[in-house]
Design an enzyme around this catalytic site. Structure first.
Site, PDB file in Angstrom:
ATOM      1  N   GLY A 155     -17.811   8.164  -2.040  1.00  0.00           N
ATOM      2  CA  GLY A 155     -17.345   7.394  -2.929  1.00  0.00           C
ATOM      3  C   GLY A 155     -17.707   6.876  -4.424  1.00  0.00           C
ATOM      4  N   ASN A 156     -16.809   6.103  -4.589  1.00  0.00           N
ATOM      5  CA  ASN A 156     -16.760   5.638  -5.849  1.00  0.00           C
ATOM      6  C   ASN A 156     -17.447   4.465  -5.616  1.00  0.00           C
ATOM      7  OD1 ASN A 156     -14.589   3.036  -6.993  1.00  0.00           O
ATOM      8  ND2 ASN A 156     -15.228   4.788  -8.440  1.00  0.00           N
TER       9      ASN A 156
ATOM     10  N   GLY B 145     -20.536   6.572   3.716  1.00  0.00           N
ATOM     11  CA  GLY B 145     -19.976   7.533   2.805  1.00  0.00           C
ATOM     12  C   GLY B 145     -20.237   6.724   1.368  1.00  0.00           C
TER      13      GLY B 145
ATOM     14  N   LYS C 100       0.945  -1.228   0.393  1.00  0.00           N
ATOM     15  CA  LYS C 100       0.065  -0.727  -0.083  1.00  0.00           C
ATOM     16  C   LYS C 100       0.741   1.503   0.119  1.00  0.00           C
ATOM     17  CE  LYS C 100      -4.426   0.420   0.052  1.00  0.00           C
ATOM     18  NZ  LYS C 100      -5.376  -0.172   0.541  1.00  0.00           N
TER      19      LYS C 100
HETATM   20  N1  GLU Z   1      -7.724  -0.001  -3.538  1.00  0.00           N
HETATM   21  C1  GLU Z   1      -7.955  -1.047  -3.722  1.00  0.00           C
HETATM   22  C2  GLU Z   1      -8.102  -2.322  -2.397  1.00  0.00           C
HETATM   23  O1  GLU Z   1      -7.704  -1.898  -1.224  1.00  0.00           O
HETATM   24  C3  GLU Z   1      -7.585  -1.865  -4.823  1.00  0.00           C
HETATM   25  C4  GLU Z   1      -6.019  -2.126  -5.140  1.00  0.00           C
HETATM   26  C5  GLU Z   1      -5.742  -2.547  -6.047  1.00  0.00           C
HETATM   27  O2  GLU Z   1      -6.636  -2.731  -6.861  1.00  0.00           O
HETATM   28  O3  GLU Z   1      -4.352  -3.019  -6.315  1.00  0.00           O
HETATM   29  O4  GLU Z   1      -8.305  -3.519  -2.586  1.00  0.00           O
END
Ligand code: GLU
Length: 428
Positions: free
Chosen positions: A221-222, A219, A107
């Protein structure tokens, strides 16, 4: 991240320790898996629109890459902390493992508030982030993606910077790209839709018809928007959504007893998921305090905002009618609240299973990038449904066989997969 008294990394480690106990992992395995393999801490300088310089703090944390390259999003958030990114990186490892895709977990984050940055300043943050980390990411080592307050345009700027520096075209370096620029059909919808596919399976098990249910969502959002879209299509009614108001620096809940109208709400929402309070009032929404989302008389709660939202302090405010909580966000329930909710007999569909649709579709995006051949939306979404359903059913079967919660089952399955991969490589 309203709630600052919880450290998400300590929560994540606590949850891991429980799985490690159940799996009787040895000490080396525990020491290895309860910490990230690699952490990068850096600063990004940009020139602001008024000509001055501004420095942002940023991170990339690779928790584990035993099963494949590290994978996970990048968040832009003013309250970002290294421990939050550590927790999110660890959760990505379990997420890719529980849905069994050949990727690890990582992350990234930048401490910034894109509300206060022009597009040009955001572009510089994106390009600056890549310049600092370019040697340590790539299609075979670590693949970033969008997350909170980052979007396909940010991903494209990042990819462009990466490709400019490395001198080639490597679309599989970043996922969540725009359509026509290496992005996959269905990627934008995938996380929200995946949550509702998991909910559909949970309802099936409880013998409840979706059209007879009512939900509340935290929330807008998307993720929340596409979750509501699919839930509405299945016949479910959402009566309350909450969203962050950047002007007031607090959140509000918007309620309409006969059901919120997704289209009209989207029309009065900014690109970060902030609903315009005055316009909502004009459309006859009741505007309540943000934390009221949790108290609504609904069957289903979908926290789809940030971590640490259902806590020891507020779990008692959950209406007795609630039967299912589908964790759309990462880490929305603290371990203590989780324990209490299990006593109340509420079925919790755990975050890293429920919200895995995004990373599953990111994996499909990479596959398409590697083939340089692109699937139709129907093809992507039916593959997504299959992957999500299989993962849900395996976790649920395991939970029933071993008389444990879905969360514990998901942890045991995924930690076991990652521990075995690390063991087979001779690391632990
Ligand atoms: N940010 C998204 C998650 O928390 C997607 C991560 C990704 O597609 O690599 O799962």
């Amino acid at each position: 991240m309203d709630n600052k008294s919880y450290n998400p990394f300590l929560s994540a480690q606590k949850q891991f320790d429980k799985a490690a106990d159940l799996l009787e992992l040895n000490n080396a395995a525990r020491d290895f898996l309860r910490n990230p393999m690699r952490e990068f801490n850096f600063t990004i300088p940009i020139r602001t629109d008024d000509g001055s310089k501004k420095i942002f703090k940023a991170f990339r944390i690779q928790h584990n890459d035993a099963r494949g390259p590290a994978k996970g999003g990048i968040r832009f958030h003013p309250m970002e902390t290294v421990d939050t990114v550590r927790a999110l990186a660890m959760w990505m490892t379990w997420k890719t493992a529980v849905v069994d895709i050949p990727l690890g977990g990582g992350k990234g984050g930048v401490i910034c508030d894109p509300h206060n940055l022009s597009l040009y300043e955001q572009e510089q943050v994106c390009r600056g982030w890549i310049r600092q980390i370019v040697k340590n990411i790539g299609p075979n080592s670590d693949i970033p993606a969008p997350d909170v307050m980052t979007n396909p345009q940010h991903m494209l700027w990042m990819l462009d910077e990466y490709e400019t520096i490395t001198g080639g075209r490597y679309p599989g370096t970043i996922t969540g790209k725009p359509l026509g620029m290496g992005g996959s059909q269905g990627r934008t919808e995938a996380t929200g839709y995946g949550i509702i596919i998991a909910l559909r399976e949970a309802l099936k098990e409880l013998n409840i018809k979706p059209e007879n249910t009512i939900a509340g969502v935290q929330g807008f959002g998307n993720v929340a928007q596409y979750a509501i879209e699919l839930y509405n299509k299945m016949g479910g009614k959402v009566i309350c959504v909450s969203s962050w108001d950047n002007k007031d620096q607090k959140s509000y809940a918007f309620r309409k007893k006969e059901g919120v109208d997704l289209k009209e709400l989207i029309e009065i929402t900014d690109s970060f998921g902030g609903i315009d309070k005055e316009k909502a009032e004009n459309l006859a929404y009741e505007v309540l305090d943000g934390d009221k989302w949790i108290e609504q008389e609904v069957d289903i709660l979908i926290p789809a905002a940030m971590e640490n939202q259902i806590t020891e302090e507020n779990f008692n405010n959950i209406h007795p009618k609630v039967k299912i909580i589908v964790e759309g966000a990462n880490g929305p329930t603290t371990p203590e609240a989780d324990k209490q909710l299990n006593k109340k007999d509420i079925l919790i569909v755990p975050d890293f299973l429920a919200n895995a649709g995004g990373v599953i579709c990111s994996y499909f995006e990479q596959v398409q990038n590697n083939m340089n051949y692109y699937w139709t939306k129907d093809e992507v979404l039916s593959k997504l449904d299959m992957k999500m359903t299989n993962a849900y059913v395996s976790v649920s079967d395991f939970a029933k066989q071993n008389k444990m919660t879905l969360k514990n089952a998901a942890y045991v399955i995924s930690v076991d997969r990652v521990a075995r991969a690390s063991q087979n490589r001779g690391w632990i």
